[in-house]
Motif scaffolding. Structure first.
Motif, PDB file in Angstrom:
ATOM      1  N   TRP A 258       1.569   4.128   5.823  1.00  0.00           N
ATOM      2  CA  TRP A 258       1.578   2.679   5.584  1.00  0.00           C
ATOM      3  C   TRP A 258       2.923   2.062   5.947  1.00  0.00           C
ATOM      4  O   TRP A 258       2.973   0.966   6.534  1.00  0.00           O
ATOM      5  CB  TRP A 258       1.220   2.379   4.132  1.00  0.00           C
TER       6      TRP A 258
ATOM      7  N   TRP B 109       2.140   1.701  -3.502  1.00  0.00           N
ATOM      8  CA  TRP B 109       1.066   2.182  -4.370  1.00  0.00           C
ATOM      9  C   TRP B 109       0.866   3.678  -4.196  1.00  0.00           C
ATOM     10  O   TRP B 109       0.697   4.401  -5.183  1.00  0.00           O
ATOM     11  CB  TRP B 109      -0.209   1.423  -4.057  1.00  0.00           C
ATOM     12  N   GLN B 110       0.897   4.161  -2.960  1.00  0.00           N
ATOM     13  CA  GLN B 110       0.738   5.594  -2.728  1.00  0.00           C
ATOM     14  C   GLN B 110       1.918   6.374  -3.306  1.00  0.00           C
ATOM     15  O   GLN B 110       1.735   7.486  -3.840  1.00  0.00           O
ATOM     16  CB  GLN B 110       0.605   5.874  -1.228  1.00  0.00           C
TER      17      GLN B 110
ATOM     18  N   LEU C 166       0.831  -1.205   0.000  1.00  0.00           N
ATOM     19  CA  LEU C 166       0.000   0.000   0.000  1.00  0.00           C
ATOM     20  C   LEU C 166       0.869   1.261   0.000  1.00  0.00           C
ATOM     21  O   LEU C 166       0.527   2.255  -0.662  1.00  0.00           O
ATOM     22  CB  LEU C 166      -0.927  -0.001   1.219  1.00  0.00           C
TER      23      LEU C 166
END
Length: 246
Positions: free
Chosen positions: A223, A41-42, A38
Motif C-alpha cells: 500500500w 491499518w495493515q 490502508l
C-alpha cells in the motif's frame, strides 16, 4: 554592438515546466491518503497479531475454570472438570488442515453447576464426500481436562444457515447463542482448545488464527508503494513541454 538574442521555438523545444493539473492533483492526494491509511491499518493488524502470538506462546500454569476472571486474556490455559455430552456434538465446517478439507469437533462439557462449555477436540477430515462425516466417539465419564480459552471463528460475511437434523450437527460459523439454543442449555461464550496431550482428541495443531504478522507487513509495504507510485505518476504528468497547451 551587442545584439539581443531572438526568441526561437526551436531553441525552447524540449524544455519542461512544472504545471500540475488541479483535477489530477486532487485525485493524487485522495489516492495517497487512501493508500497510506490502508498501509497504516495493515501495520496495526501486524501489531495485533504479534501481540496475540506472544499471548499464545506465553507458557504458564492452567487456572481452574471457576477461578477464571471474565476478562482473562485470549489463549489463557485453563483446567476444568465435567462430563462430555456424548449424544450431542457439533462439527464446525470449513476447517482445513494441511490443505485437506474437514471439520473441527466441538463437544459440550457439562459442568457441575448445570452450565456447559464447548471443547474443541481437534480436526478431522471428511470421508469420500462431504456427506461422509467422520466418527467422533468420546466417553461420558467425569474427567478433568486442560486447554486454552478461545472464541468461535467468525466469517468475513455472515450468511444465515439452518442446522441440519440429527447429531452430530454440521454447522458453519455459528454463534454461541445458536448452539446454546440447539442444546437447550447455557453455554459459556468461550471455547476451550483441548491440549494436544489430552486423550480422546483429534488433530490439534493449534496456532494463532488468521493472517500472520509477516503477511500484514507485506501488505502494508504494497500500500505504501502504491502511494509512492501515485506521487511519481503525478510528478511525471505535471511536467509539460514549454509551449504545450494547458
Amino acid at each position: 554592438m551587442v545584439r539581443m538574442r531572438e526568441y526561437s521555438p526551436v531553441l525552447n523545444r524540449g524544455r519542461s515546466r512544472f504545471a500540475p493539473r488541479p483535477v489530477a492533483t486532487v485525485a493524487t492526494v485522495a489516492a495517497v491518503v487512501l493508500f497510506a491509511a490502508l498501509g497504516e491499518w495493515q501495520l496495526g493488524r501486524a501489531t495485533e497479531k504479534r501481540a496475540l502470538a506472544a499471548e499464545f506462546a506465553r507458557a504458564g500454569p492452567a487456572l481452574e475454570w471457576r477461578q477464571l476472571p471474565s476478562e482473562a486474556p485470549r489463549f489463557q490455559r485453563v483446567s476444568v472438570r465435567g462430563r462430555y455430552d456424548t449424544d450431542r456434538q457439533f462439527l464446525l465446517d470449513n476447517m482445513s488442515h494441511a490443505g485437506r478439507p474437514g471439520v473441527q469437533v466441538l463437544t459440550p462439557l457439562l459442568l457441575a453447576d448445570g452450565s456447559a462449555v464447548l471443547v474443541n477436540r481437534g480436526w478431522l477430515p471428511f470421508g469420500a464426500t462431504r456427506e461422509d462425516l467422520p466418527e467422533v466417539p468420546v466417553g461420558d465419564e467425569l474427567r478433568a481436562i486442560t486447554g486454552r480459552i478461545d472464541e468461535l471463528p467468525r466469517p468475513p460475511i455472515e450468511l444465515a444457515a439452518e442446522a441440519p437434523a440429527g447429531w452430530p450437527k454440521l454447522v458453519q460459523y455459528p454463534r454461541i447463542k445458536e448452539l446454546s439454543d440447539l442444546l437447550d442449555r447455557d453455554l459459556d461464550p468461550r471455547v476451550i482448545l483441548l491440549d494436544p496431550a489430552e486423550p480422546e482428541g483429534f488433530v490439534r495443531a493449534w496456532t494463532v488464527p488468521g493472517t500472520p504478522p509477516t503477511r500484514h507487513l507485506a501488505y502494508a509495504v504494497q500500500w505504501f508503494a502504491f502511494a509512492a507510485l501515485a506521487v511519481a505518476i503525478w510528478l511525471v504528468l505535471s511536467l509539460r513541454r514549454t509551449g504545450d497547451a494547458t
